[in-house]
Motif scaffolding. Structure first.
Motif, PDB file in Angstrom:
ATOM      1  N   ILE A  17       0.847  -1.210   0.000  1.00 19.13           N
ATOM      2  CA  ILE A  17       0.000   0.000   0.000  1.00 19.13           C
ATOM      3  C   ILE A  17       0.871   1.244   0.000  1.00 19.13           C
ATOM      4  O   ILE A  17       0.654   2.185  -0.773  1.00 19.13           O
ATOM      5  N   ALA A  18       1.869   1.236   0.887  1.00 17.48           N
ATOM      6  CA  ALA A  18       2.738   2.417   0.981  1.00 17.48           C
ATOM      7  C   ALA A  18       3.475   2.649  -0.331  1.00 17.48           C
ATOM      8  O   ALA A  18       3.617   3.787  -0.793  1.00 17.48           O
ATOM      9  N   ASP A  19       3.934   1.565  -0.949  1.00 11.77           N
ATOM     10  CA  ASP A  19       4.708   1.690  -2.193  1.00 11.77           C
ATOM     11  C   ASP A  19       3.864   2.196  -3.356  1.00 11.77           C
ATOM     12  O   ASP A  19       4.380   2.838  -4.270  1.00 11.77           O
ATOM     13  N   THR A  20       2.590   1.858  -3.344  1.00 18.33           N
ATOM     14  CA  THR A  20       1.743   2.226  -4.485  1.00 18.33           C
ATOM     15  C   THR A  20       0.944   3.505  -4.238  1.00 18.33           C
ATOM     16  O   THR A  20       0.193   3.930  -5.106  1.00 18.33           O
ATOM     17  N   SER A  21       1.103   4.082  -3.063  1.00 17.93           N
ATOM     18  CA  SER A  21       0.324   5.301  -2.821  1.00 17.93           C
ATOM     19  C   SER A  21       0.860   6.423  -3.700  1.00 17.93           C
ATOM     20  O   SER A  21       2.059   6.519  -3.929  1.00 17.93           O
TER      21      SER A  21
ATOM     22  N   PHE B  29      -1.655   6.686   4.348  1.00 19.30           N
ATOM     23  CA  PHE B  29      -2.767   6.284   5.216  1.00 19.30           C
ATOM     24  C   PHE B  29      -4.065   6.226   4.414  1.00 19.30           C
ATOM     25  O   PHE B  29      -4.832   5.264   4.511  1.00 19.30           O
ATOM     26  N   ALA B  30      -4.280   7.250   3.591  1.00 16.37           N
ATOM     27  CA  ALA B  30      -5.497   7.267   2.757  1.00 16.37           C
ATOM     28  C   ALA B  30      -5.509   6.081   1.796  1.00 16.37           C
ATOM     29  O   ALA B  30      -6.554   5.467   1.560  1.00 16.37           O
ATOM     30  N   SER B  31      -4.347   5.751   1.247  1.00 16.27           N
ATOM     31  CA  SER B  31      -4.275   4.598   0.331  1.00 16.27           C
ATOM     32  C   SER B  31      -4.653   3.312   1.043  1.00 16.27           C
ATOM     33  O   SER B  31      -5.254   2.410   0.456  1.00 16.27           O
ATOM     34  N   SER B  32      -4.279   3.224   2.312  1.00 10.01           N
ATOM     35  CA  SER B  32      -4.631   2.011   3.062  1.00 10.01           C
ATOM     36  C   SER B  32      -6.137   1.915   3.280  1.00 10.01           C
ATOM     37  O   SER B  32      -6.680   0.832   3.448  1.00 10.01           O
ATOM     38  N   PRO B  36      -5.075   3.267  -3.763  1.00  6.94           N
ATOM     39  CA  PRO B  36      -4.316   4.385  -4.336  1.00  6.94           C
ATOM     40  C   PRO B  36      -5.114   5.243  -5.318  1.00  6.94           C
ATOM     41  O   PRO B  36      -4.876   6.441  -5.428  1.00  6.94           O
ATOM     42  N   SER B  37      -6.071   4.637  -6.020  1.00  8.84           N
ATOM     43  CA  SER B  37      -6.763   5.410  -7.052  1.00  8.84           C
ATOM     44  C   SER B  37      -7.696   6.469  -6.464  1.00  8.84           C
ATOM     45  O   SER B  37      -7.967   7.480  -7.107  1.00  8.84           O
ATOM     46  N   ASP B  38      -8.189   6.238  -5.272  1.00 10.22           N
ATOM     47  CA  ASP B  38      -9.100   7.214  -4.664  1.00 10.22           C
ATOM     48  C   ASP B  38      -8.415   8.045  -3.573  1.00 10.22           C
ATOM     49  O   ASP B  38      -9.031   8.961  -3.017  1.00 10.22           O
ATOM     50  N   ALA B  39      -7.160   7.699  -3.258  1.00 13.24           N
ATOM     51  CA  ALA B  39      -6.501   8.330  -2.109  1.00 13.24           C
ATOM     52  C   ALA B  39      -6.340   9.846  -2.294  1.00 13.24           C
ATOM     53  O   ALA B  39      -6.545  10.616  -1.353  1.00 13.24           O
ATOM     54  N   HIS B  89     -12.674  -4.074  -5.128  1.00 15.09           N
ATOM     55  CA  HIS B  89     -12.017  -4.845  -6.178  1.00 15.09           C
ATOM     56  C   HIS B  89     -10.742  -4.143  -6.635  1.00 15.09           C
ATOM     57  O   HIS B  89      -9.681  -4.772  -6.756  1.00 15.09           O
ATOM     58  N   ARG B  90     -10.831  -2.851  -6.879  1.00 21.49           N
ATOM     59  CA  ARG B  90      -9.650  -2.084  -7.311  1.00 21.49           C
ATOM     60  C   ARG B  90      -8.563  -2.119  -6.235  1.00 21.49           C
ATOM     61  O   ARG B  90      -7.386  -2.243  -6.523  1.00 21.49           O
TER      62      ARG B  90
END
Lengths: 308, 162
Positions: A17-21, B29-32, B36-39, B89-90
């Motif tokens: 997750i961190a790598d792809t953010s 944090f938002a990506s988690s 990543p696409s909506d972060a 899914h994404r």
């Protein structure tokens, strides 16, 4: 060993997750962009939910929203059922959309009064059909008295593959200082049942804030030897343009149901350690009419249960 | 009137500096929470709204404040069952693309957790926070954090057992 594997997988996943953010976005000074989400407050519909675990609990919601009536939700569905019935009382509408039976105390709901979803909801969750087969009179007196004028009951239906049936009735009871009629939702299971009542609202729902403030959770102990589902969630006075109820648990499971005469009943047999995440109402086009998060309420309920 | 504008600009600059200092952590944090696409959308909306309403300057822990704003925004985004399915899914796909060693079942199971549960998992395993630190950051009870972690682990244990 498996705990070690879980730790290892979660570390990998967190690193991925961190790598792809992406890069942090550059902030603009404009107002936040809209992402297509419809806030509940803007929707203009309310629903109430009573969650019942255990036997013979009576829930009386005493708050009555007094705010101005909200405009009818458009939600892309054209003229709604509610718009046609206007301010008609909920009970009158229920009586209109139910049929008498040979038993004068029992009526049966007409499922055709429910809007039909015109979107594919097959992958939204496990559907629990509310079927109208074999109506039977409610086997217990939900208000506990012998001469209370509660009848007639309207049989809403039975949840397929379970033993849970749903009924609606109207209560006028001076003994417990009910000065306005209550619409009650009864759930019957083979070993008993439960009842939740709240002030009867017009067929057209009133205040979207009631979605939050009117939520009530009941938690009662299960007597020994009683076989009832882990969790029964009932929705007694849904907006009339509700085509689908969605109930999501925080373990990822989601259940959906088409309501009948503005009521729904979702039964969960194997709750385990899961809690309710959110409930959502969708109209015929799949637009969200109302949404409510339940995590905080559920945690509070669990804490109370632990203290008991 | 002019003086007020100047003061606001000064405050905004400070808010931006705080955001730039913590932006990388906040976007992770938002990506988690939403993938990543909506972060970016979540961070942008949460932080600009926060700056517009109360600002970050003077906050005891600006990073924690931003985390809370992002979590609230992520939970709001959850408010559509249909969109949620697509997002899950994404989310799972992006994780598996980034690290093929992550089991698809695990990625999908985490994608289906609630945002608050995912937040607890990420802060534990990426930021090495203790339950108490997570509770402080997200302004929730320590018991709730432990509860979320226990549930997430139980859920994963079931997935891995299968």
């Amino acid at each position: 060993m498996i705990d070690h594997k879980i730790d290892e997988q979660l570390k990998r996943l967190s690193r991925a997750i961190a790598d792809t953010s992406p890069e942090p976005p550059t902030l603009t000074t404009e107002s936040p962009r809209r992402t297509g989400f419809r806030p509940v407050r803007a929707v203009g519909w309310g629903f109430s939910i009573a969650l019942v675990i255990g036997l013979a609990t009576v829930l009386v919601a005493t708050q009555w929203p007094t705010g101005p009536k909200e405009p009818t939700a458009s939600a892309g569905a054209g003229e709604t059922t509610a718009a046609r019935v206007g301010d008609q009382s909920r009970w009158d509408w229920i009586m209109e959309h139910s049929a008498p039976t040979a038993n004068q105390d029992l009526r049966v709901a007409d499922p055709s009064a429910t809007p039909v979803p015109n979107f594919d909801y097959a992958d939204l969750g496990v559907e629990q059909h509310l079927i109208g087969a074999d109506p039977v009179a409610l086997a217990f007196n939900p208000m506990g008295g012998d001469d209370t004028p509660l009848l007639p009951f309207v049989y809403v239906g039975k949840v397929a593959d379970t033993e849970a049936s749903a009924y609606l009735f109207r209560a006028n009871d001076d003994r417990i200082s009910i000065t306005r009629s209550l619409l009650c939702f009864a759930v019957a299971v083979p070993d008993g049942g439960s009842v939740g009542c709240e002030h009867e609202r017009p067929a057209e729902s009133i205040d979207p804030d009631y979605i939050i403030s009117g939520t009530s959770l009941q938690h009662a102990g299960t007597p020994p030897g009683v076989s009832i589902p882990d969790l029964i969630v009932n929705f007694a006075q849904l907006p009339l343009d509700t085509a689908l109820v969605v109930l999501s648990l925080d373990d990822g499971r989601t259940f959906v149901q088409r309501p009948v005469i503005g009521s729904a009943l979702i039964v969960i047999d194997d709750l385990g350690n899961a809690g309710i995440d959110y409930a959502e109402l969708l109209d015929t086009s799949g637009q969200v009419i109302a949404h409510e998060d339940f995590q905080a309420a559920w945690e509070h309920l669990e804490e109370d249960s632990i203290q008991d | 009137m002019v003086g007020m504008s100047i003061n606001k600009d000064v405050a905004l600059e400070s808010d931006r500096q705080l955001y730039e200092r913590h932006g990388r952590a906040v976007i992770r944090f938002a990506s988690s929470l939403v993938g990543p696409s909506d972060a970016s959308d979540v961070v942008h909306d949460a932080i600009t709204a926060m700056i517009a309403s109360r600002g970050l300057v003077g906050a005891e822990d600006p990073k924690a404040l931003m985390y809370r704003a992002v979590l609230a925004r992520a939970r709001t985004m959850q408010r559509s069952a249909i969109r949620r399915r697509r997002r899950e899914h994404r989310y799972a796909e992006s994780i598996m693309t980034a690290d093929p060693e992550v089991m698809p079942e695990v990625a999908e199971a985490v994608a289906r957790l609630s945002p608050q549960q995912r937040a607890c998992v990420f802060l534990t395993y990426w930021e090495d926070m203790t339950p108490l630190q997570i509770a402080d950051h997200l302004s929730i009870a320590e018991g709730t954090v432990k509860h979320h972690l226990a549930r997430a682990r139980k859920h994963l244990r079931e997935v891995l057992d299968d």
